[in-house]
Design a protein around this motif. Structure first.
Motif, PDB file in Angstrom:
ATOM      1  N   ARG A 222      -3.690 -10.795  31.773  1.00  0.00           N
ATOM      2  CA  ARG A 222      -4.340 -12.089  32.037  1.00  0.00           C
ATOM      3  C   ARG A 222      -3.498 -13.035  32.877  1.00  0.00           C
ATOM      4  N   ASP A 223      -2.159 -12.857  32.888  1.00  0.00           N
ATOM      5  CA  ASP A 223      -1.311 -13.846  33.561  1.00  0.00           C
ATOM      6  C   ASP A 223      -0.013 -13.186  33.994  1.00  0.00           C
ATOM      7  N   TYR A 224       0.189 -13.044  35.304  1.00  0.00           N
ATOM      8  CA  TYR A 224       1.375 -12.386  35.842  1.00  0.00           C
ATOM      9  C   TYR A 224       2.418 -13.384  36.353  1.00  0.00           C
ATOM     10  N   GLU A 225       2.316 -14.641  35.956  1.00  0.00           N
ATOM     11  CA  GLU A 225       3.294 -15.635  36.384  1.00  0.00           C
ATOM     12  C   GLU A 225       4.564 -15.503  35.546  1.00  0.00           C
ATOM     13  N   ALA A 226       5.719 -15.569  36.209  1.00  0.00           N
ATOM     14  CA  ALA A 226       7.007 -15.356  35.527  1.00  0.00           C
ATOM     15  C   ALA A 226       7.481 -16.637  34.856  1.00  0.00           C
ATOM     16  N   THR A 227       6.776 -17.035  33.816  1.00  0.00           N
ATOM     17  CA  THR A 227       7.225 -18.191  33.037  1.00  0.00           C
ATOM     18  C   THR A 227       8.373 -17.774  32.124  1.00  0.00           C
ATOM     19  N   PRO A 228       9.208 -18.729  31.689  1.00  0.00           N
ATOM     20  CA  PRO A 228      10.277 -18.376  30.750  1.00  0.00           C
ATOM     21  C   PRO A 228       9.745 -17.688  29.494  1.00  0.00           C
ATOM     22  N   GLU A 229       8.575 -18.137  29.027  1.00  0.00           N
ATOM     23  CA  GLU A 229       8.013 -17.532  27.815  1.00  0.00           C
ATOM     24  C   GLU A 229       7.658 -16.064  28.044  1.00  0.00           C
ATOM     25  N   ALA A 230       7.028 -15.771  29.173  1.00  0.00           N
ATOM     26  CA  ALA A 230       6.624 -14.394  29.462  1.00  0.00           C
ATOM     27  C   ALA A 230       7.847 -13.499  29.660  1.00  0.00           C
ATOM     28  N   LEU A 231       8.839 -14.013  30.370  1.00  0.00           N
ATOM     29  CA  LEU A 231      10.060 -13.231  30.579  1.00  0.00           C
ATOM     30  C   LEU A 231      10.811 -13.024  29.266  1.00  0.00           C
ATOM     31  N   GLY A 232      10.801 -14.039  28.417  1.00  0.00           N
ATOM     32  CA  GLY A 232      11.451 -13.906  27.111  1.00  0.00           C
ATOM     33  C   GLY A 232      10.787 -12.850  26.257  1.00  0.00           C
ATOM     34  N   ASP A 233       9.441 -12.846  26.267  1.00  0.00           N
ATOM     35  CA  ASP A 233       8.713 -11.810  25.516  1.00  0.00           C
ATOM     36  C   ASP A 233       9.109 -10.414  25.998  1.00  0.00           C
ATOM     37  N   LEU A 234       9.253 -10.279  27.292  1.00  0.00           N
ATOM     38  CA  LEU A 234       9.584  -8.977  27.858  1.00  0.00           C
ATOM     39  C   LEU A 234      10.963  -8.512  27.385  1.00  0.00           C
ATOM     40  N   LEU A 235      11.937  -9.398  27.420  1.00  0.00           N
ATOM     41  CA  LEU A 235      13.276  -9.040  26.946  1.00  0.00           C
ATOM     42  C   LEU A 235      13.264  -8.671  25.467  1.00  0.00           C
ATOM     43  N   VAL A 236      12.576  -9.470  24.676  1.00  0.00           N
ATOM     44  CA  VAL A 236      12.530  -9.199  23.235  1.00  0.00           C
ATOM     45  C   VAL A 236      11.880  -7.850  22.956  1.00  0.00           C
ATOM     46  N   ALA A 237      10.799  -7.572  23.651  1.00  0.00           N
ATOM     47  CA  ALA A 237      10.105  -6.297  23.424  1.00  0.00           C
ATOM     48  C   ALA A 237      10.985  -5.110  23.771  1.00  0.00           C
ATOM     49  N   MET A 238      11.701  -5.199  24.891  1.00  0.00           N
ATOM     50  CA  MET A 238      12.514  -4.060  25.322  1.00  0.00           C
ATOM     51  C   MET A 238      13.732  -3.879  24.430  1.00  0.00           C
ATOM     52  N   LEU A 239      14.297  -4.976  23.930  1.00  0.00           N
ATOM     53  CA  LEU A 239      15.457  -4.885  23.042  1.00  0.00           C
ATOM     54  C   LEU A 239      15.056  -4.557  21.607  1.00  0.00           C
ATOM     55  N   SER A 240      13.766  -4.666  21.290  1.00  0.00           N
ATOM     56  CA  SER A 240      13.275  -4.335  19.948  1.00  0.00           C
ATOM     57  C   SER A 240      12.576  -2.985  19.899  1.00  0.00           C
ATOM     58  N   SER A 241      12.476  -2.338  21.020  1.00  0.00           N
ATOM     59  CA  SER A 241      11.785  -1.053  21.072  1.00  0.00           C
ATOM     60  C   SER A 241      12.520   0.001  20.253  1.00  0.00           C
ATOM     61  N   PRO A 242      11.778   0.901  19.588  1.00  0.00           N
ATOM     62  CA  PRO A 242      12.440   2.010  18.889  1.00  0.00           C
ATOM     63  C   PRO A 242      13.240   2.898  19.836  1.00  0.00           C
ATOM     64  N   ASN A 243      12.883   2.904  21.124  1.00  0.00           N
ATOM     65  CA  ASN A 243      13.664   3.677  22.084  1.00  0.00           C
ATOM     66  C   ASN A 243      15.065   3.111  22.266  1.00  0.00           C
ATOM     67  N   PHE A 244      15.240   1.828  21.948  1.00  0.00           N
ATOM     68  CA  PHE A 244      16.573   1.218  21.992  1.00  0.00           C
ATOM     69  C   PHE A 244      17.268   1.338  20.641  1.00  0.00           C
ATOM     70  N   ILE A 245      16.555   1.063  19.571  1.00  0.00           N
ATOM     71  CA  ILE A 245      17.154   1.015  18.239  1.00  0.00           C
ATOM     72  C   ILE A 245      17.477   2.415  17.712  1.00  0.00           C
ATOM     73  N   TYR A 246      16.640   3.399  18.055  1.00  0.00           N
ATOM     74  CA  TYR A 246      16.776   4.741  17.507  1.00  0.00           C
ATOM     75  C   TYR A 246      17.199   5.738  18.593  1.00  0.00           C
ATOM     76  N   PHE A 247      17.644   6.893  18.135  1.00  0.00           N
ATOM     77  CA  PHE A 247      17.940   8.000  19.045  1.00  0.00           C
ATOM     78  C   PHE A 247      16.766   8.973  18.987  1.00  0.00           C
ATOM     79  N   VAL A 248      15.973   8.959  20.028  1.00  0.00           N
ATOM     80  CA  VAL A 248      14.755   9.756  20.067  1.00  0.00           C
ATOM     81  C   VAL A 248      15.014  10.978  20.936  1.00  0.00           C
ATOM     82  N   TRP A 249      15.265  12.119  20.286  1.00  0.00           N
ATOM     83  CA  TRP A 249      15.530  13.349  21.020  1.00  0.00           C
ATOM     84  C   TRP A 249      14.224  14.162  21.077  1.00  0.00           C
ATOM     85  N   ASP A 250      13.440  14.009  22.134  1.00  0.00           N
ATOM     86  CA  ASP A 250      12.164  14.726  22.155  1.00  0.00           C
ATOM     87  C   ASP A 250      11.726  15.123  23.563  1.00  0.00           C
TER      88      ASP A 250
END
Length: 595
Positions: free
Chosen positions: A196-224
């Motif tokens: 819905r909104d591709y503008e790089a607001t601080p809120e949108a960029l913050g969500d992106l960082l949080v999501a990537m740093l909270s991903s199981p691909n970061f937290i866990y070792f996924v050998w698959d």
């Protein structure tokens, strides 16, 4: 500044908490994955297959180092301010304990094996991600350093700009290139709020960082992602292999050189793989990893506090410590000396040196005085002990000291039986008095221990314990060498009684009738048994592979056999510690039971 993620960061994190790795891959495999093992075993007999792969998470230490590494890579000199800002957020995350109770676990345990995931873990890792995100998006220079200057260009469509960031940052957080589906998810769903909104607001960029740093691909070792090489057995992909190497040797994520070796295929060649293993092992970042190994293998968290045991004006305590400096820091100095010994021989010696060394690594006056040697100065050669009976790890203050004025031969014997021989002992009765400290007439600690443990069923276990602890009566509860035991009455009067160090340690079990007369002979028999080597190999497999080390956490027999063989064949400790990286259990995974 974070919008409150509609897809649920907590859900992303918890996706990694269930099941074993194997079966269909929900995301497309890496193109160009390996088709052959990236190295060959050194020829040791009995090399085994990998154990079933679990889904382990990063330890707290690994997570903190990886976040710091990410920040340094993307922010350079400005990273430290963010690292400092995120430090308090780690306080909520539980520490991974060194001492673990898995019931069937025998010997040393390691913090890498701690895999509990509690609400505090989820909240803590999320708070870390939010803190990092806010520190970046609220600062113009940091925001541009991470996302690129294009995010601050006037526009209501920053999709291309953010896509480049996702591709670059995603390589580091997932420790592999993101698939097209993953990139689209981060750009179109997370950043753009379902397109819905591709503008790089601080809120949108913050969500992106949080999501990537909270991903199981970061937290866990996924050998698959690696190919199946035989039924139920899979090679690790080049990026998985890079990650396994870095988290084992550095307790942190891969660096640029390792990512490059995964990308260009050189990590899958015998020469390229060996070069990376040798580079990583020689890197100073490996030092902290192996210091941790020695600390946990020796169970130094159990070291008694001599200051707590002898401080005060009690006449017995005053008589015991007369002429000896016992400070609140002495315990820490003892622990550091034992770790320093391990690190010295990791660089300069063989396994036997850990048990036969006659060198002091005491860096402080208080411990050096207990040993009767000068302080070990940086860059100088270690100084030999004045007595031959102070030998190897068993002669270190950290393994000898007790929080009383009297020794604990039972605890010393248990440590040898369990931590060094990997022999299982039954639990003591709940009401047992395990510390024979009270003086009864003029009797030695050994005599009181024998009287305490001989009645009834106690002797069944204690015949396997006491005989290992009695030779170490050559050292008192501060680790000072002695030939006589001080018997101190409640008024501080001292009587000395000659020590009896002769014993039958039953190293091989109840039928082993070998007699030893002190620490040197005890160590000779321990080394000749071969049990020390195999137990040490078991512990290293446990440390390196964690929950992949087989039921009972002993490591698959073939892998332990191969490493024990290296020790018995005279490999240096450097060769031994590197060898794990060339064995199948390290480079492959097996499908677990999905029922």
């Amino acid at each position: 500044m974070i919008r409150g993620l509609r897809f649920g960061v907590f859900g992303l994190f918890l996706l990694g908490c269930n099941g074993v790795i194997g079966g269909a891959n929900p995301i497309a495999n890496d193109p160009g994955g390996p088709t052959a093992a990236p190295g060959l075993p050194t020829g040791s007999p009995g090399v085994g297959a990998p154990s079933a792969t679990t889904l382990p998470r990063m330890t707290k230490q690994q997570h903190q180092r990886s976040v710091s590494q990410l920040l340094v890579h993307f922010l350079g000199g400005d990273a430290q301010a963010v690292i400092d800002a995120v430090e308090p957020a780690y306080a909520i995350i539980p520490d991974d304990p060194s001492e673990l109770d898995f019931g069937e676990l025998v010997g040393s345990s390691f913090s890498r094996m701690s895999q509990n995931v509690t609400e505090l873990h989820v909240r803590g890792y999320f708070d870390v991600a939010v803190t990092v995100a806010n520190a970046i998006v609220q600062d113009n220079l940091r925001r541009q350093a991470i996302f690129g200057p294009c995010v601050d260009e006037p526009s209501d469509d920053h999709r291309d700009c953010v896509s480049e960031f996702v591709e670059d940052f995603g390589l580091w957080t997932a420790r592999r290139p993101l698939s097209d589906e993953e990139q689209a998810f981060y750009v179109d769903t997370v950043f753009a709020d379902d397109g819905r909104d591709y503008e790089a607001t601080p809120e949108a960029l913050g969500d992106l960082l949080v999501a990537m740093l909270s991903s199981p691909n970061f937290i866990y070792f996924v050998w698959d992602r690696g190919p199946e090489v035989e039924s139920g057995v899979f090679e690790l992909s080049p990026y998985e292999l890079a990650s396994r190497l870095s988290f084992h040797f550095w307790s942190a994520m891969p660096d640029e050189e390792l990512f490059d070796a995964a990308a260009d295929g050189s990590l899958l060649t015998e020469v390229g793989y060996r070069q990376q293993v040798e580079r990583m092992y020689a890197d100073p970042r490996a030092d902290a990893t192996f210091e941790r190994f020695f600390y946990e293998w020796l169970a130094l968290y159990k070291t008694g506090d001599p200051y707590g045991g002898v401080a005060g004006s009690d006449p017995q305590k005053l008589a015991f410590i007369e002429g000896t400096d016992v400070s609140p820091e002495l315990r820490d100095h003892m622990i550091a000396e034992a770790v320093d010994m391990g690190e010295y021989y990791r660089a300069h010696g063989h396994f036997d040196d850990l048990f036969t060394s006659n060198l002091s690594f005491a860096r402080t006056d208080d411990l050096a005085a207990i040993y009767g040697v000068p302080v070990w100065e940086e860059g100088a050669d270690p100084v030999p002990f004045p007595t031959a009976e102070r030998i190897g790890v068993l002669g270190r203050g950290a393994l000898l000291t007790a929080a009383t004025v009297y020794t604990h031969p039972i605890l010393r014997g248990v440590r040898i039986r369990e931590n060094f021989l990997c022999d299982e002992l039954g639990d003591p009765p709940a009401d047992v008095n395990g510390a024979p400290d009270a003086v009864s007439a003029l009797t030695t600690t050994r005599e009181r221990t024998e009287a305490l443990t001989s009645p009834g069923g106690c002797n069944g276990c204690h015949q396997l314990i006491n005989g290992l602890g009695f030779p170490l009566e050559a050292f008192d509860a501060l680790g000072r060498h002695r030939t006589d035991e001080m018997i101190i009455d409640i008024e501080g009067a001292v009587t000395t009684i000659p020590l009896d160090l002769e014993t039958t340690p039953l190293i091989e079990g109840a039928t082993d009738t070998t007699v030893v007369s002190g620490p040197v002979e005890l160590v000779d028999e321990l080394l000749d048994s071969g049990k020390l080597q195999r137990c040490f190999a078991t512990h290293y497999v446990r440390f390196a592979l964690g929950f992949e080390a087989d039921p009972a956490f002993g490591g698959d027999r073939g892998t332990v056999d191969a490493l024990a063989y290296e020790l018995e064949a005279g490999a240096t400790l450097t060769e031994f510690f590197r060898e794990i990286a060339f064995l199948p259990a390290f480079r492959q995974r097996a499908r677990g039971d999905e029922s």
